[in-house]
Scaffold this active site. Structure first.
Site, PDB file in Angstrom:
ATOM      1  CG  PHE A   1      21.088   3.000  -3.781  1.00 52.04           C
ATOM      2  CD1 PHE A   1      21.645   1.845  -3.260  1.00 52.04           C
ATOM      3  CD2 PHE A   1      20.105   3.639  -3.042  1.00 52.04           C
ATOM      4  CE1 PHE A   1      21.248   1.352  -2.030  1.00 52.04           C
ATOM      5  CE2 PHE A   1      19.704   3.160  -1.804  1.00 52.04           C
ATOM      6  CZ  PHE A   1      20.278   2.013  -1.310  1.00 52.04           C
ATOM      7  N   GLY A   2      20.721   3.656  -8.489  1.00 47.96           N
ATOM      8  CA  GLY A   2      21.199   4.253  -9.733  1.00 47.96           C
ATOM      9  C   GLY A   2      22.180   3.337 -10.447  1.00 47.96           C
TER      10      GLY A   2
ATOM     11  N   GLY B   1      20.513  -0.101 -10.462  1.00 48.17           N
ATOM     12  CA  GLY B   1      19.879  -0.642  -9.259  1.00 48.17           C
ATOM     13  C   GLY B   1      19.022   0.390  -8.575  1.00 48.17           C
TER      14      GLY B   1
ATOM     15  CG  LEU C   1      28.930  -3.753 -14.060  1.00 43.00           C
ATOM     16  CD1 LEU C   1      29.466  -3.961 -12.652  1.00 43.00           C
ATOM     17  CD2 LEU C   1      29.373  -4.873 -14.976  1.00 43.00           C
ATOM     18  N   GLY C   2      24.609  -2.180 -15.059  1.00 39.90           N
ATOM     19  CA  GLY C   2      23.160  -2.153 -14.928  1.00 39.90           C
ATOM     20  C   GLY C   2      22.729  -1.007 -14.047  1.00 39.90           C
TER      21      GLY C   2
ATOM     22  CE  LYS D   1      24.815  -1.403  -5.411  1.00 42.98           C
ATOM     23  NZ  LYS D   1      25.651  -2.520  -5.042  1.00 42.98           N
TER      24      LYS D   1
ATOM     25  CG  ASP E   1      15.160  -6.823  -0.862  1.00 42.56           C
ATOM     26  OD1 ASP E   1      15.249  -5.932  -1.714  1.00 42.56           O
ATOM     27  OD2 ASP E   1      14.483  -7.858  -1.032  1.00 42.56           O
TER      28      ASP E   1
ATOM     29  CB  VAL F   1      25.990  -0.826 -10.886  1.00 36.73           C
ATOM     30  CG1 VAL F   1      27.143  -1.556 -10.200  1.00 36.73           C
ATOM     31  CG2 VAL F   1      24.856  -0.621  -9.877  1.00 36.73           C
TER      32      VAL F   1
HETATM   33  C1  2V1 Z   1      18.536  -4.046  -1.526  1.00 35.04           C
HETATM   34  S1  2V1 Z   1      18.562  -2.490  -2.217  1.00 35.04           S
HETATM   35  O1  2V1 Z   1      19.103  -1.583  -1.255  1.00 35.04           O
HETATM   36  O2  2V1 Z   1      17.249  -2.152  -2.666  1.00 35.04           O
HETATM   37  C2  2V1 Z   1      19.582  -2.488  -3.609  1.00 35.04           C
HETATM   38  C3  2V1 Z   1      19.626  -3.595  -4.425  1.00 35.04           C
HETATM   39  C4  2V1 Z   1      20.440  -3.609  -5.573  1.00 35.04           C
HETATM   40  C5  2V1 Z   1      21.198  -2.496  -5.882  1.00 35.04           C
HETATM   41  C6  2V1 Z   1      22.079  -2.501  -7.075  1.00 35.04           C
HETATM   42  O3  2V1 Z   1      22.945  -1.679  -7.204  1.00 35.04           O
HETATM   43  N1  2V1 Z   1      21.849  -3.455  -8.045  1.00 35.04           N
HETATM   44  C7  2V1 Z   1      22.674  -3.684  -9.115  1.00 35.04           C
HETATM   45  C8  2V1 Z   1      22.206  -3.421 -10.408  1.00 35.04           C
HETATM   46  C9  2V1 Z   1      23.017  -3.765 -11.491  1.00 35.04           C
HETATM   47  C10 2V1 Z   1      24.265  -4.340 -11.301  1.00 35.04           C
HETATM   48  C11 2V1 Z   1      24.730  -4.564  -9.997  1.00 35.04           C
HETATM   49  C12 2V1 Z   1      26.031  -5.201  -9.773  1.00 35.04           C
HETATM   50  C13 2V1 Z   1      26.692  -5.020  -8.564  1.00 35.04           C
HETATM   51  N2  2V1 Z   1      27.883  -5.681  -8.397  1.00 35.04           N
HETATM   52  C14 2V1 Z   1      28.725  -5.734  -7.322  1.00 35.04           C
HETATM   53  C15 2V1 Z   1      29.734  -6.573  -7.684  1.00 35.04           C
HETATM   54  N3  2V1 Z   1      29.556  -7.011  -8.938  1.00 35.04           N
HETATM   55  C16 2V1 Z   1      28.388  -6.474  -9.376  1.00 35.04           C
HETATM   56  C17 2V1 Z   1      27.687  -6.624 -10.590  1.00 35.04           C
HETATM   57  N4  2V1 Z   1      28.230  -7.455 -11.528  1.00 35.04           N
HETATM   58  C18 2V1 Z   1      27.765  -7.711 -12.812  1.00 35.04           C
HETATM   59  C19 2V1 Z   1      26.503  -7.341 -13.260  1.00 35.04           C
HETATM   60  C20 2V1 Z   1      26.103  -7.639 -14.566  1.00 35.04           C
HETATM   61  C21 2V1 Z   1      26.974  -8.308 -15.432  1.00 35.04           C
HETATM   62  C22 2V1 Z   1      26.557  -8.586 -16.829  1.00 35.04           C
HETATM   63  O4  2V1 Z   1      26.475  -7.668 -17.624  1.00 35.04           O
HETATM   64  N5  2V1 Z   1      26.235  -9.851 -17.226  1.00 35.04           N
HETATM   65  C23 2V1 Z   1      25.777 -10.115 -18.604  1.00 35.04           C
HETATM   66  C24 2V1 Z   1      26.629 -11.239 -19.192  1.00 35.04           C
HETATM   67  O5  2V1 Z   1      26.606 -12.376 -18.328  1.00 35.04           O
HETATM   68  C25 2V1 Z   1      27.161 -12.060 -17.052  1.00 35.04           C
HETATM   69  C26 2V1 Z   1      26.312 -11.004 -16.355  1.00 35.04           C
HETATM   70  C27 2V1 Z   1      28.234  -8.693 -14.996  1.00 35.04           C
HETATM   71  C28 2V1 Z   1      28.633  -8.399 -13.695  1.00 35.04           C
HETATM   72  N6  2V1 Z   1      26.516  -5.985 -10.782  1.00 35.04           N
HETATM   73  C29 2V1 Z   1      23.923  -4.244  -8.903  1.00 35.04           C
HETATM   74  C30 2V1 Z   1      21.163  -1.373  -5.048  1.00 35.04           C
HETATM   75  C31 2V1 Z   1      20.331  -1.369  -3.922  1.00 35.04           C
END
Ligand code: 2V1
Length: 283
Positions: free
Chosen positions: A37-38, A35, A32-33, A54, A145, A40
């Site tokens: 922490f690494g 973040g 999914l991408g 994650k 955040d 997802v």
């Molecule tokens: C605040 S912090 O502690 O610094 C912190 C902040 C963020 C994170 C983190 O893991 N981030 C993170 C990074 C990537 C994906 C996630 C992430 C986490 N999730 C939790 C529940 N669902 C999701 C999700 N869903 C997604 C993401 C992308 C798509 C996608 O590919 N799309 C393209 C087509 O259109 C629709 C969308 C679809 C669903 N993406 C979370 C970790 C720590």
């Protein structure tokens, strides 16, 4: 293990604590991408429940502290918060398992849909986030955040707050130090970028910036200024301009969130009343 919601993955396994998920009950699907922490990934729990997983990169997180906190975070449950289902902490890397949100980050959703939102849908997005934050405020839980990049959208276009409180476990000091390149200066009030004094009222400041992101359909706040200039601008009393799509009343509400003294800012519960009252006005 107490009675558990059938829809949420419960450990069921006799050998797992209730915040532990048996990793052999997970299957991994598309990425999914990436973040803080690494990686997802989308996954399945017991072959049918879609979940987000994650993978916590080595050295990215205070893992013991997080596992301790996960027991508390499991208890935070609200329709506008991304639900933590549990962790797999008996192996490396550890996994964090949450409900899956099909439409990804709110920031991406706003940018991809730019030009297609009407006032009602932008207000609905703002109310979803406000409701999730009102619940955290009521439980004395600070996000630290709040920004559109840390909110997620599901397939019913409901917006939910994600990664609340997680910054406390980030080990990257570019992110945690207020002078670091990744510190969210543009979403932080003076008492945070000067003294790291976090509170639900500092979350309210961030919420005002999130509203600005919503009504500009995903623009970068202070897009022509680097972080250190924004500190000076804010200390001099400058604030973000009124987005074209925001009514003067909605801009007044954003500006209340950006009061210099934290005690002068509204609570999330009073923000919800003010925003809901604009529903009649804007129709
Ligand atoms: C605040 S912090 O502690 O610094 C912190 C902040 C963020 C994170 C983190 O893991 N981030 C993170 C990074 C990537 C994906 C996630 C992430 C986490 N999730 C939790 C529940 N669902 C999701 C999700 N869903 C997604 C993401 C992308 C798509 C996608 O590919 N799309 C393209 C087509 O259109 C629709 C969308 C679809 C669903 N993406 C979370 C970790 C720590």
């Amino acid at each position: 293990v107490g009675k558990r919601d059938k829809s949420a993955p419960s450990t069921a396994g006799f050998s797992y604590e209730k915040w532990e998920i048996n990793p052999s009950e997970l299957t991994f699907m598309k990425e999914l991408g990436c973040g803080q922490f690494g990686q997802v990934r989308l996954g399945k729990w017991r072959a049918q429940h879609k979940v987000a997983i994650k993978f916590v990169r080595q050295g990215a997180m205070h893992e013991e502290d997080f596992i301790e906190e996960a027991k508390i975070m499991m208890k935070l449950s609200h329709p506008k918060l991304v639900q933590l289902y549990g962790v797999c902490s008996q192996q490396k890397p550890i996994y964090i398992v949450t409900e899956f949100m099909e439409n990804g980050s709110l920031l991406n959703y706003l940018q991809e849909g730019r030009g297609s939102f009407d006032l009602g849908s932008l207000l609905s997005i703002s109310l979803d986030v406000c409701e999730g934050m009102e619940y955290l405020e009521a439980h004395g839980f600070i996000h630290r955040d709040l920004a559109s990049r840390n909110c997620l959208v599901n397939d019913s276009r409901v917006v939910k707050v994600s990664d609340f409180g997680m910054t406390r476990f980030v080990l990257d000091d570019q992110y945690t130090s207020s002078s670091g390149s990744k510190f969210p200066v543009k979403w932080s009030p003076p008492e945070v970028f000067n003294f790291c004094r976090y509170s639900s009222k500092s979350d309210v400041w961030s919420y005002g910036v999130l509203m600005w992101e919503v009504f500009t359909e995903g623009r970068m706040p202070f897009e022509n200024n680097p972080n250190h200039e924004v500190v000076t601008l804010i200390m001099q009393g400058h604030r973000l301009y009124r987005p074209k799509l925001a009514t003067p009343t909605l801009y007044d509400i954003m500006q209340l969130c950006w009061k210099e003294r934290s005690e002068d800012r509204p609570s999330f519960s009073s923000l919800w009343v003010m925003l809901s009252d604009t529903l009649e006005e804007d129709v």
